[in-house]
Design a protein around this motif. Structure first.
Motif, PDB file in Angstrom:
ATOM      1  N   LYS A  27      -6.203   0.685  12.136  1.00  0.00           N
ATOM      2  CA  LYS A  27      -7.791   0.937  12.236  1.00  0.00           C
ATOM      3  C   LYS A  27      -8.377   1.299  10.714  1.00  0.00           C
ATOM      4  O   LYS A  27      -9.230   0.652  10.345  1.00  0.00           O
ATOM      5  CB  LYS A  27      -8.220   1.983  13.135  1.00  0.00           C
ATOM      6  N   LEU A  28      -7.689   2.171   9.916  1.00  0.00           N
ATOM      7  CA  LEU A  28      -8.101   2.655   8.510  1.00  0.00           C
ATOM      8  C   LEU A  28      -7.962   1.499   7.484  1.00  0.00           C
ATOM      9  O   LEU A  28      -8.695   1.278   6.713  1.00  0.00           O
ATOM     10  CB  LEU A  28      -7.576   4.059   8.270  1.00  0.00           C
ATOM     11  N   ALA A  29      -6.598   0.882   8.028  1.00  0.00           N
ATOM     12  CA  ALA A  29      -6.454  -0.096   6.903  1.00  0.00           C
ATOM     13  C   ALA A  29      -7.531  -1.262   6.737  1.00  0.00           C
ATOM     14  O   ALA A  29      -7.648  -1.706   5.776  1.00  0.00           O
ATOM     15  CB  ALA A  29      -5.093  -0.833   6.919  1.00  0.00           C
ATOM     16  N   ARG A  30      -8.086  -1.706   8.092  1.00  0.00           N
ATOM     17  CA  ARG A  30      -8.912  -2.503   8.338  1.00  0.00           C
ATOM     18  C   ARG A  30     -10.327  -2.194   7.599  1.00  0.00           C
ATOM     19  O   ARG A  30     -10.922  -2.765   6.925  1.00  0.00           O
ATOM     20  CB  ARG A  30      -9.246  -2.814   9.708  1.00  0.00           C
ATOM     21  N   LYS A  31     -10.414  -0.811   7.709  1.00  0.00           N
ATOM     22  CA  LYS A  31     -11.894  -0.346   7.038  1.00  0.00           C
ATOM     23  C   LYS A  31     -11.752  -0.313   5.908  1.00  0.00           C
ATOM     24  O   LYS A  31     -12.983  -0.473   5.172  1.00  0.00           O
ATOM     25  CB  LYS A  31     -11.948   1.178   7.852  1.00  0.00           C
ATOM     26  N   TYR A  32     -10.706  -0.126   4.973  1.00  0.00           N
ATOM     27  CA  TYR A  32     -10.567   0.491   3.749  1.00  0.00           C
ATOM     28  C   TYR A  32     -10.025  -0.795   2.934  1.00  0.00           C
ATOM     29  O   TYR A  32      -9.855  -0.732   1.435  1.00  0.00           O
ATOM     30  CB  TYR A  32     -10.109   1.638   3.296  1.00  0.00           C
ATOM     31  N   HIS A  33      -9.705  -2.036   3.329  1.00  0.00           N
ATOM     32  CA  HIS A  33      -9.275  -3.096   2.760  1.00  0.00           C
ATOM     33  C   HIS A  33      -9.918  -3.503   1.556  1.00  0.00           C
ATOM     34  O   HIS A  33     -11.174  -3.840   2.107  1.00  0.00           O
ATOM     35  CB  HIS A  33      -8.914  -4.474   3.739  1.00  0.00           C
ATOM     36  N   PRO A  34      -9.437  -3.778   0.395  1.00  0.00           N
ATOM     37  CA  PRO A  34     -10.372  -4.048  -0.668  1.00  0.00           C
ATOM     38  C   PRO A  34     -10.985  -5.285  -0.651  1.00  0.00           C
ATOM     39  O   PRO A  34     -12.172  -5.566  -1.171  1.00  0.00           O
ATOM     40  CB  PRO A  34      -9.328  -4.027  -1.936  1.00  0.00           C
ATOM     41  N   ASP A  35     -10.603  -6.114   0.361  1.00  0.00           N
ATOM     42  CA  ASP A  35     -11.152  -7.584   0.491  1.00  0.00           C
ATOM     43  C   ASP A  35     -12.407  -7.527   1.344  1.00  0.00           C
ATOM     44  O   ASP A  35     -13.296  -8.503   1.162  1.00  0.00           O
ATOM     45  CB  ASP A  35     -10.290  -8.510   0.797  1.00  0.00           C
ATOM     46  N   VAL A  36     -12.526  -6.505   2.159  1.00  0.00           N
ATOM     47  CA  VAL A  36     -13.647  -6.546   3.141  1.00  0.00           C
ATOM     48  C   VAL A  36     -14.570  -5.144   3.083  1.00  0.00           C
ATOM     49  O   VAL A  36     -15.603  -5.160   3.381  1.00  0.00           O
ATOM     50  CB  VAL A  36     -13.146  -6.770   4.441  1.00  0.00           C
ATOM     51  N   GLN A  38     -16.928  -2.102   1.748  1.00  0.00           N
ATOM     52  CA  GLN A  38     -17.905  -1.850   1.203  1.00  0.00           C
ATOM     53  C   GLN A  38     -17.762  -0.448   0.380  1.00  0.00           C
ATOM     54  O   GLN A  38     -18.604  -0.003  -0.184  1.00  0.00           O
ATOM     55  CB  GLN A  38     -19.174  -2.020   1.610  1.00  0.00           C
ATOM     56  N   GLU A  39     -16.843   0.342   0.935  1.00  0.00           N
ATOM     57  CA  GLU A  39     -16.737   1.666   0.284  1.00  0.00           C
ATOM     58  C   GLU A  39     -16.127   1.715  -1.290  1.00  0.00           C
ATOM     59  O   GLU A  39     -15.502   0.600  -1.739  1.00  0.00           O
ATOM     60  CB  GLU A  39     -15.410   2.296   1.098  1.00  0.00           C
ATOM     61  N   THR A  40     -16.863   2.592  -1.987  1.00  0.00           N
ATOM     62  CA  THR A  40     -16.529   2.621  -3.398  1.00  0.00           C
ATOM     63  C   THR A  40     -15.065   2.734  -3.841  1.00  0.00           C
ATOM     64  O   THR A  40     -14.567   2.490  -4.831  1.00  0.00           O
ATOM     65  CB  THR A  40     -17.593   3.605  -4.298  1.00  0.00           C
ATOM     66  N   ASP A  41     -14.559   3.674  -2.833  1.00  0.00           N
ATOM     67  CA  ASP A  41     -13.136   4.172  -2.987  1.00  0.00           C
ATOM     68  C   ASP A  41     -11.999   3.427  -2.187  1.00  0.00           C
ATOM     69  O   ASP A  41     -11.087   3.989  -1.927  1.00  0.00           O
ATOM     70  CB  ASP A  41     -13.038   5.608  -2.974  1.00  0.00           C
ATOM     71  N   ALA A  42     -12.448   2.284  -1.895  1.00  0.00           N
ATOM     72  CA  ALA A  42     -11.505   1.525  -0.857  1.00  0.00           C
ATOM     73  C   ALA A  42     -10.275   1.156  -1.318  1.00  0.00           C
ATOM     74  O   ALA A  42      -9.308   1.409  -0.776  1.00  0.00           O
ATOM     75  CB  ALA A  42     -12.350   0.156  -0.490  1.00  0.00           C
ATOM     76  N   GLU A  43     -10.114   0.864  -2.832  1.00  0.00           N
ATOM     77  CA  GLU A  43      -8.800   0.297  -3.024  1.00  0.00           C
ATOM     78  C   GLU A  43      -7.863   1.536  -3.114  1.00  0.00           C
ATOM     79  O   GLU A  43      -6.705   1.458  -2.769  1.00  0.00           O
ATOM     80  CB  GLU A  43      -8.809  -0.124  -4.492  1.00  0.00           C
ATOM     81  N   ARG A  45      -8.229   4.380  -1.433  1.00  0.00           N
ATOM     82  CA  ARG A  45      -7.831   4.906   0.077  1.00  0.00           C
ATOM     83  C   ARG A  45      -6.874   3.914   0.630  1.00  0.00           C
ATOM     84  O   ARG A  45      -5.959   4.438   1.461  1.00  0.00           O
ATOM     85  CB  ARG A  45      -9.180   4.898   0.659  1.00  0.00           C
ATOM     86  N   PHE A  46      -6.914   2.753   0.547  1.00  0.00           N
ATOM     87  CA  PHE A  46      -6.156   1.781   0.938  1.00  0.00           C
ATOM     88  C   PHE A  46      -4.758   2.048   0.554  1.00  0.00           C
ATOM     89  O   PHE A  46      -3.660   1.688   1.134  1.00  0.00           O
ATOM     90  CB  PHE A  46      -6.498   0.353   0.657  1.00  0.00           C
ATOM     91  N   LYS A  47      -4.531   2.366  -0.769  1.00  0.00           N
ATOM     92  CA  LYS A  47      -3.301   2.697  -1.442  1.00  0.00           C
ATOM     93  C   LYS A  47      -2.754   3.793  -0.739  1.00  0.00           C
ATOM     94  O   LYS A  47      -1.673   3.870  -0.498  1.00  0.00           O
ATOM     95  CB  LYS A  47      -3.343   2.692  -2.840  1.00  0.00           C
ATOM     96  N   GLU A  48      -3.411   4.969  -0.682  1.00  0.00           N
ATOM     97  CA  GLU A  48      -2.884   6.065   0.070  1.00  0.00           C
ATOM     98  C   GLU A  48      -2.662   5.849   1.488  1.00  0.00           C
ATOM     99  O   GLU A  48      -1.517   6.562   1.706  1.00  0.00           O
ATOM    100  CB  GLU A  48      -4.223   7.283  -0.211  1.00  0.00           C
ATOM    101  N   LEU A  49      -3.108   5.076   2.015  1.00  0.00           N
ATOM    102  CA  LEU A  49      -2.880   4.854   3.697  1.00  0.00           C
ATOM    103  C   LEU A  49      -1.764   4.142   3.732  1.00  0.00           C
ATOM    104  O   LEU A  49      -0.766   4.757   4.385  1.00  0.00           O
ATOM    105  CB  LEU A  49      -4.012   4.031   4.108  1.00  0.00           C
ATOM    106  N   GLY A  50      -1.437   3.332   2.679  1.00  0.00           N
ATOM    107  CA  GLY A  50      -0.046   2.540   2.850  1.00  0.00           C
ATOM    108  C   GLY A  50       1.021   3.520   2.327  1.00  0.00           C
ATOM    109  O   GLY A  50       2.012   3.394   3.004  1.00  0.00           O
TER     110      GLY A  50
END
Length: 324
Positions: A27-36, A38-43, A45-50
């Protein structure tokens, strides 16, 4: 280096099941995936989630991570793993990749706990991978031995901790005992390979291997550097001044050694070939330390006063430019 609360990053409680962790990550990976996103810290956050998911999806890493205890909080600075925190804990071998198959770039915190390893072999690739026998993955653990074990070689029993999922899909620690042969001359950082003691194979394939990395228990007398062994040896002032023959304890037994006359404190002597045994054995180094009696009798004090008068011209600090 900051402590990372992987449960908080994934938004799950510590008691979460493996399925709950997976659902939250997706769920969170879809929300913060850098390709989709709009969050400024998406990249970031996505790295932290992984990274968090890499630990918590794996029962072995999750159980080991939980061993750190509850004293550390997210964002707390100055984190260092407790000494030997993961000793005797068995991990599956291989490296770390993201769910997309790319090599993962994890934080210093992650690497301080689990290290950096090469990418995993794709055990499931190829035609008929669902039916053909596949070899199990290798696993590794760190064990401590005594210095005398390496001098003599021995066989000993060790207990390793690994994990399995309980009925609620939560990891629980289990213990298995193995008898291992410790070869004579083994050094810190070397590994003992136990064939087919790693993870079980798939579809009847053979089990992987278990690699045991060697560390040495602290010793009250000796320290190690590679194959060389070091000892600080106390001597009396008169032994340093007049010379003497003294018995030196080594892990292989006592050795008689000659102390030259006029020896200063801090002088290093070498017993060649008395270090860890090998085709090229290490050396045994003795650092001499002049020690005074803890209490001087009247007669002893008088003797030192006589020595002081007899050696009135001696200035031990002359090399410092000190004047009398």
């Amino acid at each position: 280096m900051d402590y990372k609360d992987y449960y908080q990053i994934l938004g799950v409680p510590k008691q979460a099941t493996q399925d709950e962790i997976k659902r939250s990550y997706r769920k969170l990976a879809r929300k913060y995936h850098p390709d989709v996103s709009q969050e400024t810290d998406a990249e970031e956050r996505f790295k932290e989630l992984g990274e968090a998911y890499e630990v918590l999806k794996d029962p072995e890493k999750r159980a080991a991570y939980d061993q750190l205890g509850a004293d550390w909080k997210a964002g707390q600075e100055g984190f260092k793993p407790p000494p030997n925190w993961n000793d005797d804990f068995e991990f599956t071998g291989g490296g770390y990749t993201t769910d997309t198959g790319h090599s993962a770039d994890f934080s210093d915190f992650f690497e301080s706990l689990f290290g950096r390893r090469p990418s995993n072999q794709d055990y499931g690739a190829g035609v008929n991978s669902r039916t053909r026998p596949l070899r199990g993955e290798d696993s590794h653990a760190k064990i401590h031995i005594d210095l005398t074990d390496a001098y003599q070689g021995t066989t000993r029993s060790i207990a390793l901790h690994t994990t399995q999922l309980d009925d609620n899909q939560r990891p629980k620690l289990i213990e298995r005992t193995l008898n291992i042969k410790i070869p004579k001359g083994i050094r810190k950082g070397q590994s003992i390979r136990l064939p087919q003691q790693g993870n079980p194979g798939i579809n009847g394939g053979e089990a992987g291997d278990l690699y045991l990395e060697i560390e040495f228990n602290p010793h009250p007398l000796y320290s190690l550097d590679g194959r060389d062994v070091f000892l600080k040896l106390p001597i009396a002032p008169w032994e340093a001044a007049l010379g003497a023959k003294v018995k030196v304890p080594t892990p292989a037994g006592e050795v008689e050694m000659k102390i030259p006359a006029n020896t200063s404190s801090g002088k290093r002597l070498r017993l060649k070939g008395r270090g860890l045994p090998s085709q090229e054995p290490g050396d045994f180094y003795i650092t001499l330390e002049i020690v005074l009696p803890s209490h001087l009798s009247a007669a002893e004090k008088a003797l030192y006063e006589s020595l002081q008068q007899a050696a009135a011209d001696f200035n031990p600090r002359a090399s410092l430019g000190e004047q009398r």
